[in-house]
Design an enzyme around this catalytic site. Structure first.
Site, PDB file in Angstrom:
ATOM      1  N   CYS A 196       0.647  -1.419   0.450  1.00 47.85           N
ATOM      2  CA  CYS A 196      -0.059  -0.119   0.110  1.00 47.85           C
ATOM      3  C   CYS A 196       1.042   1.082  -0.082  1.00 47.85           C
ATOM      4  CB  CYS A 196      -0.736  -0.395   1.290  1.00 47.85           C
ATOM      5  SG  CYS A 196      -2.190  -1.333   1.493  1.00 47.85           S
ATOM      6  N   ARG A 234       5.151  -0.429  -6.296  1.00 52.90           N
ATOM      7  CA  ARG A 234       5.250  -1.206  -5.350  1.00 52.90           C
ATOM      8  C   ARG A 234       4.155  -1.903  -5.176  1.00 52.90           C
ATOM      9  NH1 ARG A 234       7.949   2.011  -1.131  1.00 52.90           N
ATOM     10  NH2 ARG A 234       6.919   1.306   0.721  1.00 52.90           N
ATOM     11  N   TRP A 266      -3.051  -2.669  -1.593  1.00 55.25           N
ATOM     12  CA  TRP A 266      -2.472  -4.435  -1.860  1.00 55.25           C
ATOM     13  C   TRP A 266      -3.180  -4.947  -1.281  1.00 55.25           C
ATOM     14  CZ3 TRP A 266      -0.541  -8.089   0.938  1.00 55.25           C
ATOM     15  CH2 TRP A 266      -0.165  -9.575   0.791  1.00 55.25           C
ATOM     16  N   ASN A 285      -2.012   1.890   5.453  1.00 58.04           N
ATOM     17  CA  ASN A 285      -0.936   1.480   5.547  1.00 58.04           C
ATOM     18  C   ASN A 285      -0.947   0.361   6.711  1.00 58.04           C
ATOM     19  OD1 ASN A 285      -0.769   2.285   3.079  1.00 58.04           O
ATOM     20  ND2 ASN A 285       1.665   2.658   3.274  1.00 58.04           N
ATOM     21  N   GLY A 286      -1.044  -0.760   6.240  1.00 54.63           N
ATOM     22  CA  GLY A 286      -0.847  -2.200   7.543  1.00 54.63           C
ATOM     23  C   GLY A 286      -2.205  -2.239   8.293  1.00 54.63           C
ATOM     24  N   GLU A 313      16.686 -19.503  -5.057  1.00 58.73           N
ATOM     25  CA  GLU A 313      16.643 -18.249  -6.320  1.00 58.73           C
ATOM     26  C   GLU A 313      16.159 -18.452  -7.600  1.00 58.73           C
ATOM     27  OE1 GLU A 313      16.774 -14.970  -4.715  1.00 58.73           O
ATOM     28  OE2 GLU A 313      16.526 -13.377  -6.534  1.00 58.73           O
ATOM     29  N   LYS A 371      12.753 -16.368  -8.381  1.00 59.01           N
ATOM     30  CA  LYS A 371      12.402 -15.991  -9.588  1.00 59.01           C
ATOM     31  C   LYS A 371      11.608 -16.000 -10.728  1.00 59.01           C
ATOM     32  CE  LYS A 371      13.680 -12.923  -8.774  1.00 59.01           C
ATOM     33  NZ  LYS A 371      14.499 -12.348  -7.377  1.00 59.01           N
ATOM     34  N   GLU A 374       7.910 -16.387  -9.639  1.00 63.05           N
ATOM     35  CA  GLU A 374       7.069 -14.483  -9.231  1.00 63.05           C
ATOM     36  C   GLU A 374       6.810 -14.238 -10.403  1.00 63.05           C
ATOM     37  OE1 GLU A 374      11.233 -13.096  -7.256  1.00 63.05           O
ATOM     38  OE2 GLU A 374       9.427 -12.009  -6.227  1.00 63.05           O
ATOM     39  N   HIS A 395      15.788 -37.820  -1.691  1.00 68.47           N
ATOM     40  CA  HIS A 395      14.281 -37.907  -0.972  1.00 68.47           C
ATOM     41  C   HIS A 395      12.845 -37.532  -0.985  1.00 68.47           C
ATOM     42  CE1 HIS A 395      17.915 -38.678   1.547  1.00 68.47           C
ATOM     43  NE2 HIS A 395      18.711 -38.122   0.434  1.00 68.47           N
ATOM     44  N   LYS A 436       6.362  -4.493  -3.978  1.00 70.98           N
ATOM     45  CA  LYS A 436       7.768  -4.109  -3.708  1.00 70.98           C
ATOM     46  C   LYS A 436       8.584  -4.007  -2.287  1.00 70.98           C
ATOM     47  CE  LYS A 436      11.846  -3.705  -5.395  1.00 70.98           C
ATOM     48  NZ  LYS A 436      12.185  -5.164  -5.362  1.00 70.98           N
TER      49      LYS A 436
HETATM   50  C1  F6R Z   1      11.352 -10.997  -4.886  1.00 68.39           C
HETATM   51  C2  F6R Z   1      11.638 -10.164  -4.071  1.00 68.39           C
HETATM   52  C3  F6R Z   1      11.720 -10.417  -2.310  1.00 68.39           C
HETATM   53  C4  F6R Z   1      12.066  -9.666  -1.658  1.00 68.39           C
HETATM   54  C5  F6R Z   1      11.341  -9.791  -0.040  1.00 68.39           C
HETATM   55  C6  F6R Z   1      11.814  -9.033   0.949  1.00 68.39           C
HETATM   56  O1  F6R Z   1      12.161 -11.113  -5.661  1.00 68.39           O
HETATM   57  O2  F6R Z   1      12.028  -9.096  -4.331  1.00 68.39           O
HETATM   58  O3  F6R Z   1      11.314 -11.923  -2.195  1.00 68.39           O
HETATM   59  O4  F6R Z   1      12.946  -9.840  -1.349  1.00 68.39           O
HETATM   60  O5  F6R Z   1      10.286  -8.947   0.104  1.00 68.39           O
HETATM   61  O6  F6R Z   1      11.653  -7.336   0.555  1.00 68.39           O
HETATM   62  P1  F6R Z   1      13.520  -6.825   2.003  1.00 68.39           P
HETATM   63  O7  F6R Z   1      15.121  -6.834   1.110  1.00 68.39           O
HETATM   64  O8  F6R Z   1      12.751  -5.341   0.962  1.00 68.39           O
HETATM   65  O9  F6R Z   1      13.282  -6.497   2.519  1.00 68.39           O
END
Ligand code: F6R
Length: 630
Positions: free
Chosen positions: A2, A26, A75, A103-104, A487, A491, A494, A510, A625
């Site tokens: 948000c 975001r 969001w 927000n929150g 990772e 990616k 996502e 396993h 984000k």
């Molecule tokens: C994946 C991604 C998220 C962030 C996670 C932590 O591509 O970007 O998994 O890594 O939300 O975010 P930060 O680094 O901002 O604490």
């Protein structure tokens, strides 16, 4: 996640809409705006989907001229992404009518709702937010001052929040604000104007002067002044910070997507970090012998930052020989962990605002741990709560899927490991200098790999095609490269929505091996010089024997040793399965550089597949984000 923007200005509506558009990256699923006209009435417009829908709604139903506006990108948490659930929310019931953006999460909203219903308020949405305007309205109706009403929010609401409120009929142009856990900053105008936002970037075109609010601060904002009170109700002056946000406002600079731009920036990010933190064969970081004497290190982070932390954990154990454990912040914050006396916690966060990471930090700080924050935003909540802050220097990352920040996190963690190792005597000056000599070649290696990226497009095209019936992938690696399997899979899922799992290769037998058949793409990450090559290749052979569609990311020397024909005539996604793996060959580099050279193909594979699939690369569905709620 948000976003909040508020403005007291004759251009309030325009400034708020522009601010919201700066926060679009975001991630959000609905948006809204409220203005207070000269006669004190508040008018609200909302729309689901992108900001364009809100602009269209305002065009159809224009708002009156106003010198106060508040806006929000939502969001969804409590209640789906509908117009009714979108912010701003107003109180319905006894006067005065209060309208808020938030927000929150208000965790005890059910309890508050029941109490407020008994006071005559009604609720129209499924959100937790709607309790806030009602609670403020109730307090004001009892004769409480604005500051007292805001203070009541801080005492009655559980959870994290940032709130902006406007009271219908209030005398003059006045905005009320408070925060706990979620970020909120004031933007100071030149005269006759003031602003407020959850991220200074939203206000970059109207001011460069910002005041970060502390937890439980309450503020009454007018065009002329901002009156901040702390949790005890005492007026306080918070420091003014001048931020230069010009670079942060730069656009895609000719790239099709921010993600592509950010992947291409990685050699420059590495060079910038090395320039800032190394000199004459030594690491220059604000770490001391006391830090190096820590008996153990805990690394906490979420998502991609957690995987970077895992790679860093291997490096800290190997170079500095300090027992290190990486854990996800959402688990760590609730663990009954016996932290070691004198222990270090390294907190890794691109945004510096991730709610779980911040909570894990506070948990460890309360237990006496020294907190070192690695973050890309040195004014963030995490930076402000830490004992030592190290700037990741990645430059603003806009694409939701993190790429250059991951590389920056691993590189800074490697430098932290070398610095601690030099301080605690585990590495002598000569070995540190020799490691740094290798690391200084990193930007060049990364540039060479980027030049290869177009060659991998045919694999991505196949992966994106419907011919991959399982719509699933497996990523396998060992040792320090195992977090890269996680990772790479993250990616891929996502931004392409293809289900992908990362596994330590040794775990394959396993369970996950049951998935392997001639339709399953399996990405194997291997290196001839990581001491585990033969074992990794044995696992690859097990996949090969079951006709899995193998994509092998391997260094030049490893590829030579395997002597598969290259270029591979068939690529994964072809049926029947190719008789040997498709090779993505990376340069032969010293072992501790493998996490970087093997990373880039993983990022590109996901990016290129998303482009072929036509998904929203920079703002994938459901993702945000900066994850500012638990
Ligand atoms: C994946 C991604 C998220 C962030 C996670 C932590 O591509 O970007 O998994 O890594 O939300 O975010 P930060 O680094 O901002 O604490």
């Amino acid at each position: 996640m948000c976003g909040i923007v508020g403005a007291l200005s004759k251009n309030a509506q325009k400034i708020v809409l522009e601010g919201l558009s700066r926060l679009e990256y975001r991630g959000y699923d609905s948006a809204g705006l409220a203005v207070q006209s000269e006669n004190g009435t508040v008018h609200t417009r909302k729309a689901t989907g992108k900001l364009a829908a809100l602009r269209a709604e305002i065009e159809q139903n224009p708002l009156p001229a106003a010198a106060l506006a508040i806006g929000h990108t939502r969001w969804a948490t409590h209640g789906s992404a509908t117009t009714v659930n979108a912010h701003p929310h107003s109180s319905h019931g006894p006067a005065p009518k209060v309208t808020v953006v938030h927000n929150g999460i208000i965790e005890n909203y059910e309890e508050l709702k029941a109490e407020l219903k008994a006071e005559g308020y009604t609720f129209v949405s499924e959100t937790d937010t709607e309790t806030l305007p009602c609670l403020l309205s109730w307090a004001l109706a009892q004769g409480q001052s604005e500051a007292e009403a805001l203070a009541l929010l801080t005492t009655r609401c559980r959870g994290n929040y940032a709130v902006l409120a406007v009271v219908e009929g209030a005398k003059g142009t006045r905005l009320l604000a408070t925060r706990r856990g979620a970020p909120l900053c004031l933007g100071l105008g030149k005269g006759g104007e003031n602003f407020v936002a959850s991220d200074p970037l939203a206000l970059a075109s109207v001011t460069d002067k910002f005041v970060y609010l502390e937890d439980n601060d309450t503020v009454v904002i007018t065009p002329e002044k901002t009156e901040v009170r702390d949790a005890s109700g005492t007026p306080v002056t918070r420091p003014v910070q001048v931020l230069n946000l010009a670079d942060d406002m730069a656009g895609k600079q000719g790239y099709k997507h921010f993600m592509l731009k950010e992947m291409m920036e990685q050699p420059a990010v590495a060079a910038r970090i090395l320039e800032a933190y190394t000199k004459d064969g030594e690491v220059q970081l604000p770490l001391t012998a006391a830090h190096a004497a820590a008996p153990a290190i805990t690394i906490v982070a979420c998502g991609t930052a957690y995987y970077a932390g895992m790679v860093g954990g291997y490096m800290l154990e190997e170079l500095a020989e300090v027992p290190t454990q990486a854990d996800v912040a959402s688990e760590m914050r609730y663990r009954k962990k016996p932290y070691p006396k004198g222990g270090l916690m390294i907190v890794v966060s691109q945004s510096g605002e991730t709610a779980d990471t911040l909570a894990a930090l506070e948990h460890a700080k309360a237990a006496g741990q020294t907190i070192i924050a690695l973050t890309n935003v040195t004014t963030s909540s995490i930076a402000r709560a830490a004992h030592v802050v190290i700037d990741l220097m990645a430059g603003r990352e806009v694409a939701v899927a993190s790429t250059k920040a991951f590389l920056a996190m691993v590189l800074v963690l490697q430098l932290v490991a070398l610095k601690l190792a030099a301080l605690n005597g585990q590495q002598n000056a000569a070995t540190v200098a020799s490691h740094l000599k290798d690391i200084h070649l990193l930007p060049m290696h990364l540039m060479n790999i980027l030049a290869e990226a177009p060659k991998w497009e045919p694999i991505a095209e196949k992966l994106a095609s419907a011919k991959n019936p399982t719509h699933s992938m497996l990523y396998l690696a060992r040792g320090m490269l195992t977090p890269l399997a996680y990772e790479g899979a993250l990616k891929m899922k996502e931004i392409t929505y293809i289900h992908a799992e990362g596994y330590a290769s040794g775990e394959m037998k396993h369970g996950p091996i049951a998935l392997v058949d001639e339709t399953l793409p399996v990405v194997n990450i291997a290196a001839s010089n990581d001491g585990l090559f033969e074992k990794t290749i044995s696992n690859l052979k097990e996949v090969e024997a079951r006709h899995g569609q193998i994509i092998l990311i391997v260094d030049e020397e490893g590829a030579k040793q395997l002597s598969y024909p290259s270029p591979t005539p068939q690529i994964p996604g072809s049926y029947p399965a190719p008789t040997h793996p498709y090779l993505i060959i990376t340069p032969s580099v010293p072992r501790l550089l493998l996490p970087y050279t093997h990373l880039l193909p993983l990022q590109f594979l996901a990016y290129q597949t998303a482009v072929f699939k036509g998904t929203d690369v920079d703002q994938p569905r459901n993702l945000a984000k900066s994850v500012t709620v638990e």
